[in-house]
Design a protein around this motif. Structure first.
Motif, PDB file in Angstrom:
ATOM      1  N   ASN A 619      20.238   5.687  10.113  1.00  0.00           N
ATOM      2  CA  ASN A 619      19.159   6.044   9.247  1.00  0.00           C
ATOM      3  C   ASN A 619      19.805   6.728   7.876  1.00  0.00           C
ATOM      4  O   ASN A 619      18.956   6.972   6.862  1.00  0.00           O
ATOM      5  CB  ASN A 619      18.313   7.080   9.800  1.00  0.00           C
ATOM      6  N   THR A 620      21.104   6.873   7.919  1.00  0.00           N
ATOM      7  CA  THR A 620      21.428   7.516   6.723  1.00  0.00           C
ATOM      8  C   THR A 620      22.731   6.676   6.027  1.00  0.00           C
ATOM      9  O   THR A 620      23.397   7.075   5.050  1.00  0.00           O
ATOM     10  CB  THR A 620      22.299   8.629   7.067  1.00  0.00           C
ATOM     11  N   ILE A 621      23.293   5.790   6.498  1.00  0.00           N
ATOM     12  CA  ILE A 621      24.446   4.846   6.278  1.00  0.00           C
ATOM     13  C   ILE A 621      24.032   4.177   4.884  1.00  0.00           C
ATOM     14  O   ILE A 621      25.101   3.904   4.039  1.00  0.00           O
ATOM     15  CB  ILE A 621      24.957   3.736   7.306  1.00  0.00           C
ATOM     16  N   GLY A 622      22.923   3.814   4.687  1.00  0.00           N
ATOM     17  CA  GLY A 622      22.560   3.041   3.288  1.00  0.00           C
ATOM     18  C   GLY A 622      22.096   4.011   2.337  1.00  0.00           C
ATOM     19  O   GLY A 622      21.627   3.146   1.179  1.00  0.00           O
ATOM     20  N   VAL A 625      23.841   4.109  -1.838  1.00  0.00           N
ATOM     21  CA  VAL A 625      24.897   2.904  -1.962  1.00  0.00           C
ATOM     22  C   VAL A 625      24.008   1.868  -2.527  1.00  0.00           C
ATOM     23  O   VAL A 625      22.784   1.356  -2.065  1.00  0.00           O
ATOM     24  CB  VAL A 625      25.422   2.361  -0.391  1.00  0.00           C
ATOM     25  N   GLU A 626      24.891   1.299  -3.444  1.00  0.00           N
ATOM     26  CA  GLU A 626      24.242   0.067  -4.182  1.00  0.00           C
ATOM     27  C   GLU A 626      24.323  -1.299  -3.550  1.00  0.00           C
ATOM     28  O   GLU A 626      25.038  -1.257  -2.612  1.00  0.00           O
ATOM     29  CB  GLU A 626      24.872  -0.248  -5.664  1.00  0.00           C
ATOM     30  N   GLU A 627      23.279  -1.908  -3.589  1.00  0.00           N
ATOM     31  CA  GLU A 627      23.188  -3.264  -2.791  1.00  0.00           C
ATOM     32  C   GLU A 627      24.398  -4.094  -2.950  1.00  0.00           C
ATOM     33  O   GLU A 627      24.695  -4.491  -1.506  1.00  0.00           O
ATOM     34  CB  GLU A 627      21.892  -3.892  -3.211  1.00  0.00           C
ATOM     35  N   GLU A 628      25.187  -4.296  -3.844  1.00  0.00           N
ATOM     36  CA  GLU A 628      26.130  -5.185  -3.789  1.00  0.00           C
ATOM     37  C   GLU A 628      27.230  -4.385  -3.531  1.00  0.00           C
ATOM     38  O   GLU A 628      28.355  -5.088  -3.214  1.00  0.00           O
ATOM     39  CB  GLU A 628      26.366  -5.433  -5.629  1.00  0.00           C
ATOM     40  N   THR A 633      31.373  -0.925   1.221  1.00  0.00           N
ATOM     41  CA  THR A 633      31.546   0.732   1.484  1.00  0.00           C
ATOM     42  C   THR A 633      31.301   0.880   2.940  1.00  0.00           C
ATOM     43  O   THR A 633      32.081   1.740   3.682  1.00  0.00           O
ATOM     44  CB  THR A 633      30.224   1.238   0.835  1.00  0.00           C
ATOM     45  N   TRP A 634      30.578   0.081   3.554  1.00  0.00           N
ATOM     46  CA  TRP A 634      30.244   0.255   5.065  1.00  0.00           C
ATOM     47  C   TRP A 634      31.942  -0.010   6.135  1.00  0.00           C
ATOM     48  O   TRP A 634      32.098   0.489   6.850  1.00  0.00           O
ATOM     49  CB  TRP A 634      29.387  -0.631   5.708  1.00  0.00           C
ATOM     50  N   TYR A 654      29.647  -0.901  12.398  1.00  0.00           N
ATOM     51  CA  TYR A 654      29.658  -2.103  12.241  1.00  0.00           C
ATOM     52  C   TYR A 654      28.494  -2.608  12.788  1.00  0.00           C
ATOM     53  O   TYR A 654      27.958  -3.900  12.233  1.00  0.00           O
ATOM     54  CB  TYR A 654      30.879  -2.469  13.047  1.00  0.00           C
ATOM     55  N   ALA A 655      27.865  -2.197  13.683  1.00  0.00           N
ATOM     56  CA  ALA A 655      26.621  -2.843  14.274  1.00  0.00           C
ATOM     57  C   ALA A 655      25.707  -2.791  13.061  1.00  0.00           C
ATOM     58  O   ALA A 655      24.787  -3.828  12.859  1.00  0.00           O
ATOM     59  CB  ALA A 655      26.029  -2.092  15.361  1.00  0.00           C
ATOM     60  N   HIS A 656      25.444  -1.760  12.504  1.00  0.00           N
ATOM     61  CA  HIS A 656      24.141  -1.689  11.089  1.00  0.00           C
ATOM     62  C   HIS A 656      24.758  -2.610  10.181  1.00  0.00           C
ATOM     63  O   HIS A 656      23.945  -3.405   9.882  1.00  0.00           O
ATOM     64  CB  HIS A 656      24.282  -0.232  10.704  1.00  0.00           C
ATOM     65  N   ALA A 657      25.971  -2.937   9.854  1.00  0.00           N
ATOM     66  CA  ALA A 657      26.413  -3.898   8.891  1.00  0.00           C
ATOM     67  C   ALA A 657      26.147  -5.168   9.394  1.00  0.00           C
ATOM     68  O   ALA A 657      25.529  -6.061   8.958  1.00  0.00           O
ATOM     69  CB  ALA A 657      28.024  -3.566   8.545  1.00  0.00           C
TER      70      ALA A 657
END
Length: 1040
Positions: A619-622, A625-628, A633-634, A654-657
């Motif tokens: 819920n907080t990793i994104g 953070v800019e889309e590009e 970053t992840w 890694y799972a979310h990425a």
């Protein structure tokens, strides 16, 4: 007293009273002092504009505005030539014309302003000697130009100017002054300025006189107003100067005042100062020796009074003196007796009635020996600091740090009692300062500390520190709790006191205390969370809901609620709670700090709440953070978490990425590496299965899955994965070779041969032909191997490995000429292949000798300049044949051409004599300090010098820099076998197997031998150890 300023720059002081002295008496006094005729004393001025003029000399000076301490100025006329002095005119002066034939004479004192001739000494003609006075050295002034100060200079003769008569016949005298050299610029006066020239012809009337009187009155008034202030300021400056620069007499003034108390006898007892000069002192040698026992015994006998007769004397009737009345005393026994007395005293102190003693009988002498002898400098510093702090406490007794510093100074000086007294005074002066009470408690004895802290809390009942210190002084938890609860009565909103009392209480009491604590401190989240942890599941939810109402902007409450649900098995609610909490915090206007939430996720992982960690990351990793930049970053966040040991957090990132970037091969590989390092085989297999589902064209993912199955021992599963990979990527050479390696390593040569045959039929590359030849070499089919190599060279003539294998085949069979021909043909197609040149040189050395090998290596160096391997081969060839001088020359040339080659520097270190190796190694490290070959050579030096720890460090550094070189692992393992323990040996062996080294001069020679083709890493490592041992033995035998 009146002061008179005369023309020679001196000032006369006349003891006169202006109220009783007349003007005539003043002139008489000046005449007696200066011998100036009275008729020349008619120009006396109180100021430049106020002459003392009167028709009658009997007028009092006070009537002419002369006051005590006034300064009067005397002007004298200078008469030159034949001019005769005339009496002072009372009214208008009559000018005396100068004859026209006689030029105007110069003033008599004009020589005073002229420069003396060179080397002039006054009075030399009459026998005087030149000398220098203070006026010659100091800032002296020249005598005034007296003619310029005449009446003409200041406005004409007496009676002219403002208040000096009317203009008339005086014009003739002014013209006469012009003829004498009058200068316009001399109208300026230091006192009057230019007014002397401007108002020289003005009439001095009653209004001017009245104005002068008014201004004089104003001057007196202003002077009287400023007098007190000026005198006070002057007095203050004098006192300040005298305080900073006291005289010797003032410094001892107080002592001199006390001298009146001395009696005559005490005065007489004061010794004479004597002569302590060094010239009257004679250096004499003084020596000190112990006093002999006989001298002490004699002195004792002389001072002894005997009041009884010994038996011999009584037997003789007292008329006979025995030869020795008392025996000679043994002084050693006296010393032993003193020790006995001291021990008895110590025993008496230790056996006191109260059972306590201030003297440790066993450690008494030890304490005496361990006493610190303070130097004179330290004593001086302590005295200065004590004086300074005493001044601080006296000038500002309400300043707590001054008392604390003074007490600590005494503590450092070893005067603990003085320190206690000082800090007690500080407590009396500053009863509302908690630091003073804490210092007093620290300095007090254990028995008095409680009383001191009790006084402190009585003076400052709202001090948290004092209550905590009072609790520390208690030894029982119950008493500590009682003190803290007493403190909470005075300070119910102190969080520190609540925490301290909760820590001391049992679980049930702590729950009750926390209920009260959250009522008193509702805005402190730690108390709410502590209460929630102690309550049951249902009550914890209620407590957290109340906490959320009181603290709507606190994220820790939502995270704790998520952990609570996870701990009770409600994992489905965890993600919802975190998601709802983030929305609620955003509604409250709280900015979501992504880095802070990631730290909370890692904290949840360490607490064992993995699901909460994953929910926080999801819920907080994104956020923010800019889309590009998301992918970069992840991945960076995951790597950082991996370094910190937060594996679950990295896995969640890694799972979310991967849920966002399903087809990114690099993220799948990173996640697979994480699972391989920290996960299980099942999790890695599941991840790879999922990866090849989304990226079926990624060969590396298929190969990684097959290898993991093979390493797990499941060969059929590995075959199945490779078959699926071949179906997904039908023309992939990597998959063909992986399938070959799987069958070949599992001793299935026929399967491997069939796979390679199919690969060759489908247009395999040079690697397929090379692997096919390797299979035939393993099976011993030399004819088939030669056929495959010939066919392969027809297809790929520029692939040097096929030429090398063909030459090695002929060498094994003993066909040296054919081998030479193969190498030469290979060099025609691959002239830059170093291995072909080295193989040809070795073959020529075997067949013909050093000369031919030398020629081959020279040709190789010409075609491949700056190649360290070729230079090293030439040096070693010379060394093998005993040409030490030639090898040194070649090594010097090699280092000039390749100054940064590590293998050359390592070889040069081993070639030089042992005393020179240290300096050579320093040169090598300056050129290439991070080269593994140089580091290994330095490690050998430490090894030979028996510096075990340094050698182990440098060998570890070498294998860390180059884990793929097996020679360094063999050297490291051999070192641990000699100097290490079993754990170190196992660790090195384990690391070597994990590294799977493939290179190294000795390692490759053994691992690529036909008989060692299927040997594991451990077996090859031990065989390299045997080779190293043989080389070391051969080197020692050659030295002998």
């Amino acid at each position: 007293m009146v002061f008179i300023s005369i023309p020679n720059q001196n000032t006369l002081s006349l003891t006169l009273d202006p109220n009783t002295t007349t003007l005539h008496s003043l002139k008489l006094s000046v005449h007696h002092k200066t011998q100036i005729p009275i008729h020349h004393l008619h120009r006396i001025y109180l100021s430049q504009s106020h002459p003392l003029r009167s028709q009658n000399d009997a007028v009092l000076l006070s009537n002419l505005h002369v006051t005590p301490f006034s300064t009067l100025t005397l002007h004298l006329p200078l008469l030159g030539g034949t001019q005769t002095p005339t009496p002072t005119p009372i009214t208008t002066p009559i000018p005396i014309p100068t004859p026209p034939s006689i030029p105007p004479s110069k003033p008599k004192l004009d020589f005073l302003n002229s420069k003396p001739p060179p080397n002039y000494v006054a009075g030399l003609g009459r026998g005087a000697t030149g000398f220098t006075t203070r006026s010659d050295i100091g800032p002296a002034r020249a005598a005034p130009d007296l003619p310029d100060r005449t009446a003409a200079t200041i406005g004409g003769p007496s009676g002219m100017g403002r208040g000096r008569g009317k203009p008339g016949d005086e014009d003739e005298e002014a013209d006469d002054a012009d003829e004498k050299g009058y200068d316009e610029n001399q109208k300026f006066d230091e006192f009057e300025g230019n007014d002397v020239g401007l108002f020289a012809s003005a009439e001095y009337d009653e209004e001017d006189k009245e104005a002068d009187a008014v201004w004089e009155a104003i001057d007196k008034r202003m002077d009287s107003r400023r007098k007190d202030r000026r005198e006070a300021r002057l007095k203050q400056e004098i006192e300040k100067y005298r305080a900073s620069n006291p005289k010797i007499t003032e410094q001892f003034a107080d002592l001199k005042r006390k001298l009146y108390t001395l009696s005559a006898q005490e005065w007489d007892s004061i010794p004479e100062i004597g002569d302590y000069s060094l010239r009257n002192k004679k250096k004499r040698f003084e020596s000190f020796v112990p006093v002999p026992d006989t001298l002490l015994e004699k002195a004792r006998q002389e001072q002894e009074h005997v009041t009884a007769l010994d038996p011999k004397s009584r037997a003789a009737g007292g008329t006979e003196t025995p030869w020795s009345q008392t025996p000679v005393t043994d002084l050693t026994a006296v010393g032993e007796g003193r020790g006995t007395v001291l021990s008895l005293k110590l025993d008496r102190l230790s056996d006191s009635v109260s059972g306590q003693t201030v003297v440790d009988p066993k450690g008494y002498l030890t304490d005496l020996k361990s006493m610190k002898i303070t130097s004179d400098a330290e004593i001086s510093d302590i005295k200065k600091a004590r004086l300074l702090l005493k001044s601080v406490t006296q000038t500002n007794p309400k300043h707590p740090p001054g008392w604390i510093a003074a007490a600590r100074l005494e503590e450092v000086a070893g005067k603990i009692q003085a320190a206690r007294q000082l800090i007690q005074k500080g407590c009396e002066e500053c009863p509302k300062n908690e630091d003073v009470w804490l210092e007093a408690c620290r300095l007090a004895s254990p028995d008095e500390a409680k009383a001191v802290i009790a006084k402190g809390v009585k003076s400052i009942p709202n001090s948290v520190k004092l209550w905590l210190q009072a609790a520390k002084l208690e030894h029982d938890d119950m008493n500590k709790s009682r003190v803290l609860r007493k403190g909470l009565e005075f300070i119910p909103d102190s969080v520190r006191l609540w925490k301290a009392v909760v820590e001391l209480a049992s679980e049930e009491d702590a729950r009750l205390l926390l209920h009260r604590a959250v009522e008193c401190c509702p805005l402190h989240v730690e108390l709410w969370l502590a209460l929630a942890r102690l309550e049951t599941y249902e009550h914890s939810k209620k407590v957290l809901n109340k906490a959320r109402e009181r603290l709507p902007k606190e994220p820790a409450i939502w995270i704790t609620a998520a952990k609570l649900e996870e701990a009770n098995g409600n994992t489905g609610m965890v993600g919802k709670i975190i998601e709802r909490g983030i929305r609620a915090l955003q509604r409250e206007g709280l900015a979501i700090d992504r880095e802070a939430w990631m730290r909370e996720a890692e904290a949840a992982e360490r607490a064992g709440s993995v699901v909460t960690c994953q929910a926080i990351v999801k819920n907080t990793i994104g956020i923010g953070v800019e889309e590009e930049d998301r992918k970069r970053t992840w991945v960076a966040d995951a790597e950082e978490c991996k370094k910190r040991g937060s594996i679950e957090t990295a896995r969640a990132i890694y799972a979310h990425a991967l849920s966002v970037f399903l087809t990114k091969k690099s993220i799948w590989l990173k996640a697979a590496q994480l699972e391989k390092s920290h996960g299980t085989r099942e999790s890695l297999d599941a991840l790879l299965r999922k990866a090849v589902t989304y990226r079926p064209q990624a060969e590396v993912l298929w190969l990684m899955g097959a290898k993991e199955k093979w390493l797990a021992g499941d060969v059929p599963a590995a075959r199945a994965i490779l078959q699926e990979a071949y179906a997904a990527i039908p023309n992939s050479e990597e998959i063909w070779l992986a399938a070959f390696k799987l069958e070949f390593e599992n001793h299935e040569p026929e399967r491997a041969r069939m796979l390679l045959a199919k690969a060759r039929e489908r247009g395999g590359t040079e690697r397929v032909w090379m692997k096919s030849a390797i299979v035939e070499r393993e099976l011993g089919n030399t004819n088939e191997e030669r056929r495959l190599l010939d066919e392969g060279l027809k297809h790929f003539p520029s692939f040097f490995k096929l030429w090398l294998m063909l030459g090695q085949l002929e060498e094994r069979l003993g066909h040296l000429e054919k081998a030479k021909e193969a190498y030469e043909l290979g060099l025609k197609h691959c002239p830059n292949c170093i291995y072909l040149w080295l193989s040809l040189a070795n073959l020529e050395e075997k067949m013909i000798g050093l000369s031919k090998a030398r020629a081959v290596l020279t040709m190789a160096r010409k075609k491949n300049p700056q190649n360290p391997e070729l230079w090293l081969a030439a040096v070693r060839a010379e060394m093998r044949h005993g040409n030490k001088k030639e090898s040194d020359i070649l090594m010097a040339k090699a280092l000039q051409e390749c100054p940064n080659s590590g293998i050359l520097w390592a070889a040069s270190i081993e070639m030089v004599p042992r005393p020179q190796r240290k300096s050579k190694s320093m040169d090598a490290l300056k050129k290439c300090d991070h080269d593994p070959h140089v580091i290994a050579a330095v490690a050998k030096l430490f090894w030979h010098d028996r510096k075990v720890d340094k050698a182990r460090t440098w060998l570890n550094r070498a294998v860390t820099l180059a884990p793929d070189i097996g020679d360094f692992w063999a050297l490291y393992y051999k070192f641990e076998l000699q100097h290490g323990n079993e754990d170190n040996q196992k660790d090195v062996l384990k690391r070597c197997i994990a590294a799977e080294p493939k290179h190294g001069e000795k390692w490759q020679a053994i691992s690529k031998a036909v008989e060692n083709s299927h040997q594991p890493t451990e077996a090859i490592l031990k065989k390299v150890l045997v080779v190293l041992g043989k080389e070391e033995s051969a080197a020692e035998n050659s030295k002998q």
